[in-house]
Design a protein around this motif. Structure first.
Motif, mmCIF file in Angstrom:
data_model
loop_
_atom_site.group_PDB
_atom_site.id
_atom_site.type_symbol
_atom_site.label_atom_id
_atom_site.label_comp_id
_atom_site.label_asym_id
_atom_site.label_seq_id
_atom_site.Cartn_x
_atom_site.Cartn_y
_atom_site.Cartn_z
ATOM 1 N N ALA A 5 0.889 -1.255 -0.183
ATOM 2 C CA ALA A 5 0.116 0.187 -0.014
ATOM 3 C C ALA A 5 0.893 1.200 -0.094
ATOM 4 C CB ALA A 5 -0.938 -0.008 1.214
ATOM 5 N N PHE A 6 1.842 1.213 0.875
ATOM 6 C CA PHE A 6 2.834 2.354 0.865
ATOM 7 C C PHE A 6 3.666 2.542 -0.397
ATOM 8 C CE2 PHE A 6 6.279 5.355 2.392
ATOM 9 C CZ PHE A 6 5.498 5.942 3.407
ATOM 10 N N VAL A 7 4.054 1.667 -1.136
ATOM 11 C CA VAL A 7 4.717 1.657 -2.338
ATOM 12 C C VAL A 7 3.639 1.992 -3.492
ATOM 13 C CG1 VAL A 7 6.015 0.303 -3.963
ATOM 14 C CG2 VAL A 7 6.664 0.021 -2.019
ATOM 15 N N LEU A 8 2.581 1.664 -3.374
ATOM 16 C CA LEU A 8 1.480 1.876 -4.529
ATOM 17 C C LEU A 8 1.183 3.512 -4.391
ATOM 18 C CD1 LEU A 8 -1.031 -1.048 -4.799
ATOM 19 C CD2 LEU A 8 0.714 -0.070 -6.377
ATOM 20 N N GLY A 9 1.359 3.763 -2.961
ATOM 21 C CA GLY A 9 0.946 5.223 -2.768
ATOM 22 C C GLY A 9 2.184 6.165 -3.558
ATOM 23 N N LEU A 10 3.305 5.798 -3.264
ATOM 24 C CA LEU A 10 4.573 6.672 -4.083
ATOM 25 C C LEU A 10 4.262 6.529 -5.613
ATOM 26 C CD1 LEU A 10 7.315 4.912 -1.883
ATOM 27 C CD2 LEU A 10 6.347 7.412 -1.552
ATOM 28 N N ILE A 11 3.773 5.365 -5.987
ATOM 29 C CA ILE A 11 3.603 5.236 -7.484
ATOM 30 C C ILE A 11 2.573 6.122 -8.094
ATOM 31 C CG2 ILE A 11 3.251 3.719 -9.391
ATOM 32 C CD1 ILE A 11 4.896 1.432 -7.734
ATOM 33 N N LEU A 12 1.536 6.294 -7.363
ATOM 34 C CA LEU A 12 0.391 6.783 -7.869
ATOM 35 C C LEU A 12 0.282 8.309 -7.409
ATOM 36 C CD1 LEU A 12 -2.524 4.227 -6.838
ATOM 37 C CD2 LEU A 12 -1.384 4.695 -9.141
ATOM 38 N N GLY A 13 1.300 8.673 -6.518
ATOM 39 C CA GLY A 13 1.187 10.050 -6.265
ATOM 40 C C GLY A 13 1.327 11.122 -7.608
ATOM 41 N N PRO A 14 2.241 10.677 -8.661
ATOM 42 C CA PRO A 14 2.289 11.579 -9.694
ATOM 43 C C PRO A 14 1.006 11.793 -10.390
ATOM 44 C CG PRO A 14 4.283 10.290 -9.570
ATOM 45 C CD PRO A 14 3.341 9.783 -8.496
ATOM 46 N N ALA A 15 0.188 10.543 -10.440
ATOM 47 C CA ALA A 15 -1.112 10.428 -11.226
ATOM 48 C C ALA A 15 -1.895 11.338 -10.312
ATOM 49 C CB ALA A 15 -1.506 9.138 -11.070
ATOM 50 N N ALA A 16 -1.940 11.417 -8.958
ATOM 51 C CA ALA A 16 -2.720 12.065 -8.202
ATOM 52 C C ALA A 16 -2.432 13.879 -8.619
ATOM 53 C CB ALA A 16 -2.805 12.083 -6.862
ATOM 54 N N TYR A 17 -1.255 14.076 -8.538
ATOM 55 C CA TYR A 17 -0.706 15.303 -9.099
ATOM 56 C C TYR A 17 -1.323 15.868 -10.381
ATOM 57 C CZ TYR A 17 2.525 19.269 -9.976
ATOM 58 O OH TYR A 17 3.090 20.548 -10.132
ATOM 59 N N LEU A 18 -1.203 14.973 -11.095
ATOM 60 C CA LEU A 18 -1.872 15.137 -12.596
ATOM 61 C C LEU A 18 -3.378 15.326 -12.585
ATOM 62 C CD1 LEU A 18 -1.786 15.021 -15.753
ATOM 63 C CD2 LEU A 18 -2.095 12.612 -15.637
ATOM 64 N N SER A 19 -4.166 14.566 -11.720
ATOM 65 C CA SER A 19 -5.649 14.825 -11.738
ATOM 66 C C SER A 19 -5.898 16.253 -11.065
ATOM 67 C CB SER A 19 -6.244 13.766 -10.994
ATOM 68 O OG SER A 19 -5.879 13.747 -9.647
ATOM 69 N N VAL A 20 -4.877 16.935 -9.966
ATOM 70 C CA VAL A 20 -5.244 17.991 -9.415
ATOM 71 C C VAL A 20 -4.568 19.150 -10.203
ATOM 72 C CG1 VAL A 20 -4.726 19.300 -7.332
ATOM 73 C CG2 VAL A 20 -5.141 16.779 -7.117
ATOM 74 N N VAL A 21 -3.422 18.870 -10.904
ATOM 75 C CA VAL A 21 -2.888 20.274 -11.463
ATOM 76 C C VAL A 21 -3.130 20.267 -12.909
ATOM 77 C CG1 VAL A 21 -0.712 21.572 -12.072
ATOM 78 C CG2 VAL A 21 -1.183 20.253 -9.811
ATOM 79 N N GLY A 22 -3.354 19.152 -13.383
ATOM 80 C CA GLY A 22 -3.706 19.236 -15.067
ATOM 81 C C GLY A 22 -2.488 18.911 -15.830
ATOM 82 N N SER A 23 -1.279 18.800 -15.234
ATOM 83 C CA SER A 23 -0.182 18.292 -16.101
ATOM 84 C C SER A 23 1.005 17.588 -14.971
ATOM 85 C CB SER A 23 0.598 19.665 -16.569
ATOM 86 O OG SER A 23 1.102 20.170 -15.233
ATOM 87 N N TRP A 24 1.875 16.853 -15.639
ATOM 88 C CA TRP A 24 2.838 15.928 -14.963
ATOM 89 C C TRP A 24 3.793 16.872 -14.416
ATOM 90 C CZ3 TRP A 24 1.542 11.252 -13.956
ATOM 91 C CH2 TRP A 24 1.023 10.446 -14.888
ATOM 92 N N PRO A 25 4.188 16.398 -13.082
ATOM 93 C CA PRO A 25 5.091 17.435 -12.551
ATOM 94 C C PRO A 25 6.571 17.406 -13.698
ATOM 95 C CG PRO A 25 4.780 15.496 -11.128
ATOM 96 C CD PRO A 25 3.781 15.403 -12.324
ATOM 97 N N GLU A 26 7.111 18.608 -13.570
ATOM 98 C CA GLU A 26 8.048 19.080 -14.507
ATOM 99 C C GLU A 26 9.457 18.422 -13.981
ATOM 100 O OE1 GLU A 26 10.174 22.932 -16.564
ATOM 101 O OE2 GLU A 26 8.001 22.723 -16.194
ATOM 102 N N VAL A 27 10.005 17.669 -14.572
ATOM 103 C CA VAL A 27 11.406 17.021 -13.978
ATOM 104 C C VAL A 27 12.304 17.190 -15.016
ATOM 105 C CG1 VAL A 27 12.528 15.053 -13.001
ATOM 106 C CG2 VAL A 27 10.161 15.540 -12.443
ATOM 107 N N GLU A 28 13.743 17.516 -14.709
ATOM 108 C CA GLU A 28 14.716 17.720 -15.610
ATOM 109 C C GLU A 28 15.882 17.120 -15.123
ATOM 110 O OE1 GLU A 28 17.440 21.157 -17.502
ATOM 111 O OE2 GLU A 28 15.460 21.797 -17.259
#
Length: 136
Positions: free
Chosen positions: A49-72
């Motif tokens: 459950a903890f690892v899935l939360g880490l993996i799904l975190g960016p998807a939650a970010y996408l649903s709230v913000v509307g774009s993927w986190p910017e990573v360079e």
């Protein structure tokens, strides 16, 4: 959303999840320990459950913000792989990772975690200084 707000929300969620894991399960939210226990088959449901939360975190970010986190990332794959292996080795050697020592260890005023975090930060500063000197 400014980068500071996203960082503030992310840090708050990390702290909240770490406190919940400690209060509800008596476990420190160190990712190296969680992955280690998962591989050993200990506490599988909680660790998955903890690892899935880490993996799904960016998807939650996408649903709230509307774009993927910017990573360079400007480093090449060989350097990234070497760095990952060194971090993994250091986590095992230091009996924990930056999340366990840095988030909960410091909050609990653990002397071992204070030394570990000081070592992490010092090593990071040295590595960046050396890589900048080599033109990376």
């Amino acid at each position: 959303m400014t980068p500071y707000v996203a960082s503030l929300i992310g840090g708050t969620l990390i702290g909240l999840s770490a406190v919940m894991l400690l209060l509800l399960n008596g476990r420190i939210a160190g990712i190296s320990g969680i992955i280690g226990r998962l591989i050993q088959g200990v506490g599988v449901a909680t660790n998955v459950a903890f690892v899935l939360g880490l993996i799904l975190g960016p998807a939650a970010y996408l649903s709230v913000v509307g774009s993927w986190p910017e990573v360079e990332i400007s480093a090449g794959w060989p350097l990234i792989i070497i760095a990952g292996l060194l971090v993994g080795f250091g986590s095992r050697m230091g009996s924990g990772c930056t999340s366990g020592h840095g988030v909960l260890g410091l909050a609990r005023l653990s002397p071992r975690s204070m030394v570990a975090v000081a070592t992490f930060l010092t090593t990071g500063v040295i590595a960046v200084t050396l890589l900048k000197g080599m033109g990376q």
